[in-house]
Design an enzyme around this catalytic site. Structure first.
Site, PDB file in Angstrom:
ATOM      1  N   HIS A  64     -74.963  31.466 -21.396  1.00  0.00           N
ATOM      2  CA  HIS A  64     -74.442  30.571 -20.364  1.00  0.00           C
ATOM      3  C   HIS A  64     -73.598  29.482 -21.036  1.00  0.00           C
ATOM      4  CE1 HIS A  64     -74.278  27.480 -17.295  1.00  0.00           C
ATOM      5  NE2 HIS A  64     -74.444  28.464 -16.431  1.00  0.00           N
TER       6      HIS A  64
ATOM      7  N   GLU B 138     -67.923  33.365 -15.606  1.00  0.00           N
ATOM      8  CA  GLU B 138     -68.089  31.984 -15.153  1.00  0.00           C
ATOM      9  C   GLU B 138     -67.077  31.086 -15.876  1.00  0.00           C
ATOM     10  OE1 GLU B 138     -72.156  31.054 -13.389  1.00  0.00           O
ATOM     11  OE2 GLU B 138     -72.377  30.873 -15.540  1.00  0.00           O
TER      12      GLU B 138
END
Ligand code: PGA
Length: 269
Positions: free
Chosen positions: A111, A181
């Site tokens: 992430h 993302e």
């Protein structure tokens, strides 16, 4: 090619419900370091009846208790991170085997908050994926360019590098999910009060780049790899994003923290 993936109406699959990978669209809630155990149990009670593919990436310490409440439910559990090591003297780390014992079937890896705040490298991310696969946990490889890279038109280069290094030595990609993302679209990294997601045109463009890179790596096997979008997905924009056939699901941060908004998102798939 691009047009083929713009609308869910293209192809033989029912509009919206299935992605280009052929499977049902999936929603992953990334709770990050938020909520209390009580709030998290109340949350899953409220969404427990869903028949949609929903995964919750909860803080490590909630997983065990949440798992007890999710037995025989459609909702699955995910870790938000995992150690790149199998076991040993790694104070503070949680191994893939431990996640498995807690009932996790998915785990986020790489992430952008881990890459930026904790300086995780593509090589470490690759080792984490290898660990997860050993224990049958599905890694969700998060990747995306930052604003400066986007402005310098480096998006394709960055994404391709993150993908190739992250998936190094992984021969069987079927269990892997990719979450595109873009760092500039993640709500936490946006300074303004009103947060913006990437446009659908941006999403299609980058998902096509990811698809092509996966095809080069895995040939036909790449077809079933789900590619999700994340970055300010909310009840207002989720339909438009998930209507794109090339988007196999969404990774939702801020909007997954309130029962009302996450419920609205679940109902829209
Ligand atoms: P956001 O977060 O939906 O709040 O932008 C997404 C993420 O960080 O995974």
């Amino acid at each position: 090619m691009k047009e083929q993936f713009m609308s869910a109406k293209c192809g033989s699959l029912p509009a919206g419900r299935h992605g280009a990978s052929g499977g049902k669209k999936i929603l992953i809630a990334n709770w990050k370091m938020n909520l209390s155990l009580g709030q998290s149990l109340n949350f899953i009670k409220k969404i427990a009846k869903t028949k949609n593919e929903v995964v919750i990436a909860a803080p490590f310490t909630f997983l065990c208790e949440m798992g007890k409440h999710l037995k025989r439910k459609k909702i699955k559990l995910a870790g938000q991170n995992v150690s790149q090591f199998k076991e040993g003297a790694y104070t503070g780390d949680v191994s893939a085997r431990m996640l498995k014992e807690e009932g996790c079937t998915f785990c986020l890896v790489g992430h952008s908050e881990r890459r930026i705040y904790f300086k995780e490298t593509d090589k470490e991310i690759n080792q984490k994926i290898l660990q997860l696969l050993k224990y049958g946990i599905r890694p969700v490889l998060c990747l995306g360019e930052n604003l400066a890279q986007r402005r310098k038109k480096l998006t394709k280069k960055i994404i391709t590098k993150q993908l190739i290094t992250g998936l190094w030595d992984i021969k069987k990609p079927e269990k892997i999910l990719i979450a595109y993302e873009p760092v500039w679209a993640i709500s936490t990294f946006q300074k303004s009060k009103i947060k913006h997601s990437a446009t659908t045109a941006d999403i299609v463009k980058i998902h096509l780049i990811i698809k092509a890179a996966l095809k080069r790596l895995y040939k036909n096997k790449s077809k079933t790899i789900k590619i999700l979008y994340g970055g300010t997905v909310n009840p207002k924009n989720v339909k438009e994003i998930l209507k794109l056939k090339i988007v196999d699901g969404a990774l939702v941060g801020g909007a997954s923290l309130k029962i009302s908004s996450f419920n609205a998102i679940i109902k829209s798939i």
